[in-house]
Design a protein around this motif. Sequence first.
Motif, PDB file in Angstrom:
ATOM      1  N   ALA A  92     -11.533   7.776 -10.303  1.00 27.62           N
ATOM      2  CA  ALA A  92     -10.822   9.138 -10.067  1.00 27.62           C
ATOM      3  C   ALA A  92     -12.041   9.982  -9.367  1.00 27.62           C
ATOM      4  O   ALA A  92     -11.555  11.049  -8.491  1.00 27.62           O
ATOM      5  N   ALA A  93     -13.191  10.100  -9.906  1.00 24.12           N
ATOM      6  CA  ALA A  93     -14.100  10.857  -9.146  1.00 24.12           C
ATOM      7  C   ALA A  93     -14.368  10.496  -7.823  1.00 24.12           C
ATOM      8  O   ALA A  93     -14.693  11.364  -6.957  1.00 24.12           O
ATOM      9  N   ASP A  94     -14.512   9.478  -7.649  1.00 24.17           N
ATOM     10  CA  ASP A  94     -14.844   8.864  -6.107  1.00 24.17           C
ATOM     11  C   ASP A  94     -13.868   9.361  -5.295  1.00 24.17           C
ATOM     12  O   ASP A  94     -14.165   9.674  -4.013  1.00 24.17           O
ATOM     13  N   LEU A  95     -12.611   9.226  -5.684  1.00 23.32           N
ATOM     14  CA  LEU A  95     -11.415   9.244  -4.577  1.00 23.32           C
ATOM     15  C   LEU A  95     -10.643  10.930  -5.073  1.00 23.32           C
ATOM     16  O   LEU A  95      -9.825  10.899  -4.147  1.00 23.32           O
ATOM     17  N   THR A  96     -11.297  11.505  -5.755  1.00 27.15           N
ATOM     18  CA  THR A  96     -10.616  12.973  -6.233  1.00 27.15           C
ATOM     19  C   THR A  96      -9.294  12.738  -6.420  1.00 27.15           C
ATOM     20  O   THR A  96      -8.517  13.580  -5.808  1.00 27.15           O
ATOM     21  N   LEU A  97      -8.885  12.199  -7.410  1.00 30.37           N
ATOM     22  CA  LEU A  97      -7.719  11.899  -7.816  1.00 30.37           C
ATOM     23  C   LEU A  97      -7.836  11.883  -9.487  1.00 30.37           C
ATOM     24  O   LEU A  97      -8.694  11.855  -9.980  1.00 30.37           O
ATOM     25  N   SER A  98      -6.628  12.199 -10.006  1.00 32.71           N
ATOM     26  CA  SER A  98      -6.444  12.089 -11.415  1.00 32.71           C
ATOM     27  C   SER A  98      -6.622  10.655 -12.045  1.00 32.71           C
ATOM     28  O   SER A  98      -6.221   9.723 -11.321  1.00 32.71           O
ATOM     29  N   GLU A  99      -7.166  10.536 -13.150  1.00 27.51           N
ATOM     30  CA  GLU A  99      -6.927   9.218 -13.828  1.00 27.51           C
ATOM     31  C   GLU A  99      -5.420   8.444 -13.875  1.00 27.51           C
ATOM     32  O   GLU A  99      -5.461   7.417 -13.828  1.00 27.51           O
ATOM     33  N   ALA A 100      -4.559   9.319 -14.197  1.00 24.76           N
ATOM     34  CA  ALA A 100      -3.189   9.002 -14.301  1.00 24.76           C
ATOM     35  C   ALA A 100      -3.031   8.477 -13.009  1.00 24.76           C
ATOM     36  O   ALA A 100      -2.189   7.313 -12.744  1.00 24.76           O
ATOM     37  N   THR A 101      -3.210   9.142 -11.948  1.00 28.57           N
ATOM     38  CA  THR A 101      -2.833   8.565 -10.308  1.00 28.57           C
ATOM     39  C   THR A 101      -3.367   7.203 -10.083  1.00 28.57           C
ATOM     40  O   THR A 101      -2.895   6.329  -9.606  1.00 28.57           O
ATOM     41  N   ILE A 102      -4.963   7.018 -10.616  1.00 24.72           N
ATOM     42  CA  ILE A 102      -5.688   5.932 -10.325  1.00 24.72           C
ATOM     43  C   ILE A 102      -5.026   4.770 -11.295  1.00 24.72           C
ATOM     44  O   ILE A 102      -4.727   3.668 -10.997  1.00 24.72           O
ATOM     45  N   LYS A 103      -4.219   5.094 -12.280  1.00 23.89           N
ATOM     46  CA  LYS A 103      -3.851   3.937 -13.237  1.00 23.89           C
ATOM     47  C   LYS A 103      -2.543   3.431 -12.620  1.00 23.89           C
ATOM     48  O   LYS A 103      -2.138   2.346 -12.596  1.00 23.89           O
ATOM     49  N   THR A 104      -1.669   4.384 -12.052  1.00 25.62           N
ATOM     50  CA  THR A 104      -0.588   4.211 -11.165  1.00 25.62           C
ATOM     51  C   THR A 104      -0.890   3.220 -10.186  1.00 25.62           C
ATOM     52  O   THR A 104      -0.412   2.139  -9.884  1.00 25.62           O
ATOM     53  N   HIS A 105      -1.903   3.310  -9.143  1.00 27.85           N
ATOM     54  CA  HIS A 105      -2.469   2.750  -8.433  1.00 27.85           C
ATOM     55  C   HIS A 105      -2.991   1.303  -8.595  1.00 27.85           C
ATOM     56  O   HIS A 105      -2.519   0.139  -8.208  1.00 27.85           O
ATOM     57  N   VAL A 106      -3.765   1.246  -9.872  1.00 29.37           N
ATOM     58  CA  VAL A 106      -4.254  -0.127 -10.467  1.00 29.37           C
ATOM     59  C   VAL A 106      -2.934  -0.944 -10.800  1.00 29.37           C
ATOM     60  O   VAL A 106      -2.976  -2.067 -10.518  1.00 29.37           O
ATOM     61  N   ALA A 107      -1.779  -0.193 -11.540  1.00 32.98           N
ATOM     62  CA  ALA A 107      -0.613  -1.104 -11.930  1.00 32.98           C
ATOM     63  C   ALA A 107      -0.048  -1.495 -10.742  1.00 32.98           C
ATOM     64  O   ALA A 107       0.539  -2.776 -10.877  1.00 32.98           O
ATOM     65  N   ARG A 108       0.202  -0.780  -9.682  1.00 31.98           N
ATOM     66  CA  ARG A 108       0.858  -1.148  -8.397  1.00 31.98           C
ATOM     67  C   ARG A 108      -0.043  -2.559  -7.555  1.00 31.98           C
ATOM     68  O   ARG A 108       0.937  -3.421  -7.417  1.00 31.98           O
ATOM     69  N   ILE A 109      -1.126  -2.359  -7.727  1.00 25.36           N
ATOM     70  CA  ILE A 109      -1.951  -3.429  -7.123  1.00 25.36           C
ATOM     71  C   ILE A 109      -1.668  -4.824  -8.080  1.00 25.36           C
ATOM     72  O   ILE A 109      -1.527  -5.762  -7.261  1.00 25.36           O
ATOM     73  N   PHE A 110      -1.817  -4.683  -9.086  1.00 24.97           N
ATOM     74  CA  PHE A 110      -1.693  -5.738 -10.213  1.00 24.97           C
ATOM     75  C   PHE A 110      -0.289  -6.435  -9.963  1.00 24.97           C
ATOM     76  O   PHE A 110      -0.140  -7.554  -9.775  1.00 24.97           O
ATOM     77  N   ALA A 111       0.775  -5.556  -9.746  1.00 27.23           N
ATOM     78  CA  ALA A 111       2.015  -6.068  -9.651  1.00 27.23           C
ATOM     79  C   ALA A 111       2.142  -6.693  -8.256  1.00 27.23           C
ATOM     80  O   ALA A 111       2.696  -7.803  -8.196  1.00 27.23           O
ATOM     81  N   LYS A 112       1.653  -6.039  -7.093  1.00 28.25           N
ATOM     82  CA  LYS A 112       1.997  -6.694  -6.012  1.00 28.25           C
ATOM     83  C   LYS A 112       1.066  -8.037  -5.692  1.00 28.25           C
ATOM     84  O   LYS A 112       1.875  -8.709  -4.841  1.00 28.25           O
ATOM     85  N   LEU A 113      -0.031  -7.973  -6.409  1.00 29.54           N
ATOM     86  CA  LEU A 113      -0.860  -9.324  -6.271  1.00 29.54           C
ATOM     87  C   LEU A 113      -0.690 -10.178  -7.453  1.00 29.54           C
ATOM     88  O   LEU A 113      -1.432 -11.328  -7.196  1.00 29.54           O
ATOM     89  N   SER A 114       0.358 -10.013  -8.258  1.00 29.29           N
ATOM     90  CA  SER A 114       0.092 -10.918  -9.524  1.00 29.29           C
ATOM     91  C   SER A 114      -1.058 -11.098 -10.205  1.00 29.29           C
ATOM     92  O   SER A 114      -1.470 -11.976 -10.635  1.00 29.29           O
ATOM     93  N   LEU A 115      -1.624  -9.928 -10.147  1.00 30.47           N
ATOM     94  CA  LEU A 115      -2.876  -9.959 -10.959  1.00 30.47           C
ATOM     95  C   LEU A 115      -2.825  -9.590 -12.579  1.00 30.47           C
ATOM     96  O   LEU A 115      -2.035  -8.805 -12.831  1.00 30.47           O
TER      97      LEU A 115
END
Length: 227
Positions: free
Chosen positions: A181-204
């Motif tokens: 969140a600090a690196d990308l100047t985003l909220s932690e909630a937004t980061i969690k959304t990105h991470v969840a989408r990555i997991f779903a798309k890549l079956s992680l």
Amino acid sequence: MTAPRVVIADDQGLVRTGFRMILTAGGIDVVGEAADGVAAVELVRELHPDVVLMDIRMPAMDGLEAARRVLADDPRCKVLMLTTFDLDSYVYQALAAGASGFLLKDVTPEHLVAAVRLVDTGDALLAPSITRRLVERFAAPAAPAPAAAAPPTHRDLSALTPRELEVLTLLGRGRSNTELAADLTLSEATIKTHVARIFAKLSLRDRAQAVVLAYETGLVSPGDSPV
């Protein structure tokens, strides 16, 4: 919050007893114990726990093979490997096979309870710096033989947006959600959304697999800066 249901697999009775006492005192339900890998696999099939604490070195079947079988039978289950050494080559293979992380056997009671609860939620990268160190050591081109035995994971990263690719790269460098969140100047909630989408798309399964994937696909190379 529902207490995670846990199976402890370790060939040392004192370790199993100690971990059971610590987890029970921490409000976690220990539903079974196994003294070898074969028994662990059978117990998981019978009890369907949320989390398995799996020793790497056990008789009859080692923890690595047991973890593979457990995860093949029940992908929903989370496996935490137990090891005496923080750079055991088998830990990398376990992460590549789908284990959610690892713990040293001298873990503090507080860390053990927190780790089980954390891995149960899917946020499974327990120690980003240590996991990154493992991947760097055993995913390097001149890696020892045990790592070479772990097949590379091939997934199509083209499904990711540029931002998701950026997040995955930073995950591979061991960054936590707060750091992302600090690196990308985003909220932690937004980061969690990105991470969840990555997991779903890549079956992680979790962050540990994301770190392994980032190295195996070349997004991150051994020696890259963690920042």
